[in-house]
Write an enzyme that holds these catalytic residues in place. Structure first.
Site, PDB file in Angstrom:
ATOM      1  N   LYS A 200      40.162 122.500  48.751  1.00  0.00           N
ATOM      2  CA  LYS A 200      39.660 122.354  49.818  1.00  0.00           C
ATOM      3  C   LYS A 200      39.418 120.666  50.009  1.00  0.00           C
ATOM      4  O   LYS A 200      38.511 120.049  49.692  1.00  0.00           O
ATOM      5  CB  LYS A 200      38.145 122.689  50.272  1.00  0.00           C
ATOM      6  CG  LYS A 200      38.349 124.045  50.443  1.00  0.00           C
ATOM      7  CD  LYS A 200      37.010 124.701  51.166  1.00  0.00           C
ATOM      8  CE  LYS A 200      36.804 126.292  50.909  1.00  0.00           C
ATOM      9  NZ  LYS A 200      35.484 126.705  50.715  1.00  0.00           N
ATOM     10  N   GLY A 356      31.661 127.999  45.609  1.00  0.00           N
ATOM     11  CA  GLY A 356      31.786 129.488  45.340  1.00  0.00           C
ATOM     12  C   GLY A 356      32.674 129.715  44.279  1.00  0.00           C
ATOM     13  O   GLY A 356      32.512 130.566  43.078  1.00  0.00           O
ATOM     14  N   GLY A 380      29.684 124.750  50.799  1.00  0.00           N
ATOM     15  CA  GLY A 380      29.612 123.749  51.770  1.00  0.00           C
ATOM     16  C   GLY A 380      28.158 123.032  51.886  1.00  0.00           C
ATOM     17  O   GLY A 380      28.148 121.848  51.835  1.00  0.00           O
TER      18      GLY A 380
HETATM   19  P1  ADP Z   1      35.083 125.674  45.122  1.00  0.00           P
HETATM   20  O1  ADP Z   1      34.558 126.990  46.066  1.00  0.00           O
HETATM   21  O2  ADP Z   1      34.250 125.874  43.796  1.00  0.00           O
HETATM   22  O3  ADP Z   1      34.333 124.670  46.114  1.00  0.00           O
HETATM   23  P2  ADP Z   1      37.619 125.404  46.333  1.00  0.00           P
HETATM   24  O4  ADP Z   1      37.328 126.476  47.218  1.00  0.00           O
HETATM   25  O5  ADP Z   1      37.739 124.290  46.927  1.00  0.00           O
HETATM   26  O6  ADP Z   1      36.369 125.317  45.167  1.00  0.00           O
HETATM   27  O7  ADP Z   1      38.786 125.483  45.371  1.00  0.00           O
HETATM   28  C1  ADP Z   1      38.930 126.913  44.797  1.00  0.00           C
HETATM   29  C2  ADP Z   1      40.323 126.952  44.314  1.00  0.00           C
HETATM   30  O8  ADP Z   1      41.122 125.694  44.014  1.00  0.00           O
HETATM   31  C3  ADP Z   1      40.793 127.974  43.175  1.00  0.00           C
HETATM   32  O9  ADP Z   1      41.215 129.177  43.809  1.00  0.00           O
HETATM   33  C4  ADP Z   1      41.844 127.465  42.205  1.00  0.00           C
HETATM   34  O10 ADP Z   1      42.824 128.086  42.200  1.00  0.00           O
HETATM   35  C5  ADP Z   1      42.357 126.206  43.296  1.00  0.00           C
HETATM   36  N1  ADP Z   1      42.982 125.197  42.726  1.00  0.00           N
HETATM   37  C6  ADP Z   1      42.433 124.480  41.741  1.00  0.00           C
HETATM   38  N2  ADP Z   1      43.323 123.435  41.221  1.00  0.00           N
HETATM   39  C7  ADP Z   1      44.571 123.723  41.909  1.00  0.00           C
HETATM   40  C8  ADP Z   1      45.711 123.069  42.038  1.00  0.00           C
HETATM   41  N3  ADP Z   1      46.200 122.065  41.135  1.00  0.00           N
HETATM   42  N4  ADP Z   1      46.580 123.544  43.025  1.00  0.00           N
HETATM   43  C9  ADP Z   1      46.424 124.444  43.921  1.00  0.00           C
HETATM   44  N5  ADP Z   1      45.087 125.049  44.007  1.00  0.00           N
HETATM   45  C10 ADP Z   1      43.990 124.663  42.949  1.00  0.00           C
HETATM   46 MG    MG Z   2      35.898 128.063  47.655  1.00  0.00          MG
END
Ligand code: ADP
Ligand code: MG
Length: 399
Positions: A200, A356, A380
């Site tokens: 995100k 998450g 968030g």
């Molecule tokens: P969080 O829930 O911990 O805040 P996000 O929802 O922002 O994290 O992102 C989590 C996702 O980001 C994971 O499903 C992971 O596969 C993806 N991700 C990590 N690195 C990359 C990348 N280089 N390109 C695409 N997706 C990625």
């Molecule tokens: Mg997430």
């Protein structure tokens, strides 16, 4: 902020609790019950105190009307197992079944109301609509306990408006979350390192502006790193890129330099031609990602670099996986970050994991949750806290 014990003797009293049960589902199977387990201390405490516990929660994104696939039925079953107390799921959110279920509660029993987002008033932008749902909820209970940290940044009926209708207290989970995040933001022990990643990107770039005045080091992984590489003038192939954010990121790089904040970018990247578990992976230098290849993880040299930059940190916040950890071939970066944080924590650092997917990664990759000082249940909400924003669901408890 009142705590549960400040509400007095709760035996026989109806206590409405807002929990966060927004768990990942595969069909009707809960694939990660972390949020349910995180809710247990508050619920156990209320059950043991002999309260009649009424839980309201949401699951997924229904469009303001009942939808079978977003029923809390799987949550009710899992909660009953974990809690060891009777949990009855009402067939509706606030209708006859909800009223009847609550009326039939014995002391120390639990009613779970159906998905609160089946009622469009929950997320309405119109104050009166949210207030009318809050009135309906308030009619069911004597007290309100706010314990859904994943939603405290939302101005919603069951989170915000309800706290104006009933004597209210903060739940054990939300209290722990707020205290942990305050430790990391108010006067952090230094060096203070923040690891950012995930997908995100535009959501998360906002937090960087605030962190540039607070953290000593920012380690950038995940999908957002490519916007940083692009800001440095490198080509990023078909990697995740937010082109309209490149100028913002250039600004961040300048501010970081001015403020003496170290921005740690990967030096090598694991790339593949497509987003697939078995796509052929190769390691390339961060400044030369070939056309037609997308970066899916940070490379082995970067993993060492990140571990080193975490090793002497005294405060660490981690939000967002370093790579696509769901695929084995691209899990190394996330594993290295998690290990680096566990090692630093063992050496005395205070560490918070937010997001998450980051929290899920910790569990899926087999790390002991006890190796981290705090694993937040709210992605968030924790980000907005780190951004320095006021969280409506917290502010209303203070009012
Ligand atoms: P969080 O829930 O911990 O805040 P996000 O929802 O922002 O994290 O992102 C989590 C996702 O980001 C994971 O499903 C992971 O596969 C993806 N991700 C990590 N690195 C990359 C990348 N280089 N390109 C695409 N997706 C990625
Ligand atoms: Mg997430």
């Amino acid at each position: 902020m009142k705590k549960i014990e400040d509400l007095g003797d709760l035996r026989g009293k109806r206590v409405l609790v807002r929990s966060d049960f927004n768990v990942p589902l595969d069909g009707s199977t809960i694939t990660d019950d972390g949020r349910i387990r995180a809710a247990l201390p508050t619920l156990k405490g209320l059950v043991d105190a002999g309260a009649k516990v009424i839980i309201t929660a949401h699951l997924g994104r229904p469009k303001g009307a009942p939808e079978d696939k977003y029923s809390l039925a799987p949550v009710a079953l899992r909660l009953e197992e974990l809690l060891g107390a009777k949990v009855t799921l009402a067939k509706d959110t606030i209708g006859d079944s909800a009223k009847e279920t609550v009326a039939n509660l014995a002391d120390g029993e639990v009613a779970l109301l159906e998905n609160i987002r089946f009622d469009a008033r929950e997320t309405s932008k119109v104050d009166e609509e949210r207030e009318s749902l809050a009135d309906d909820l308030a009619a069911l209970a004597d007290f309100y306990v706010s314990d859904g940290f994943g939603v405290v940044h939302r101005k919603q009926a069951s989170v915000y408006d309800i706290a104006k209708k009933l004597p209210s207290a903060v739940g054990t989970l939300v209290l722990k979350e707020v205290e942990s995040l305050k430790m990391a933001t108010d006067s952090p022990a230094r060096p203070y390192a923040v690891v950012l990643g995930g997908s995100k990107v535009s959501d998360k770039l906002g937090v960087i502006g605030n962190l540039l005045g607070k953290a000593d080091r920012l380690l950038i992984g995940g999908g957002m790193l490519f916007t940083f590489l692009a800001a440095k003038g490198y080509s990023v192939g078909s990697s995740l890129l937010e082109e309209d954010q490149i100028d913002t990121v250039k600004g961040y790089l300048e501010t970081a330099e001015k403020n003496g904040v170290e921005i740690v970018l990967p030096v090598d990247i694991i790339v593949a031609p497509e987003f697939k578990a078995d796509a052929p992976a190769t390691i390339v230098a961060a400044d030369s990602i070939p056309d037609g290849q997308m970066g899916l993880d940070i490379g082995p040299e970067s993993q060492k670099l990140f571990a080193e930059k975490l090793s002497d940190a005294k405060t660490i916040v981690w939000n967002g996986p370093a790579g696509v950890f769901e695929f084995d071939a691209f899990a190394g970066g996330t594993r290295a970050v998690a290990q680096g944080i566990v090692d630093a924590t063992a050496a005395g650092a205070f560490s918070v994991v937010g997001g998450g997917d980051s929290a899920a990664a910790v569990r899926i990759l087999g790390f002991d949750e006890a190796g981290f000082s705090h694993i937040s249940t709210g992605g968030g909400a924790s980000l907005e806290f780190l951004e320095g924003k006021e969280l409506p669901g917290i502010a209303i408890l203070d009012a």
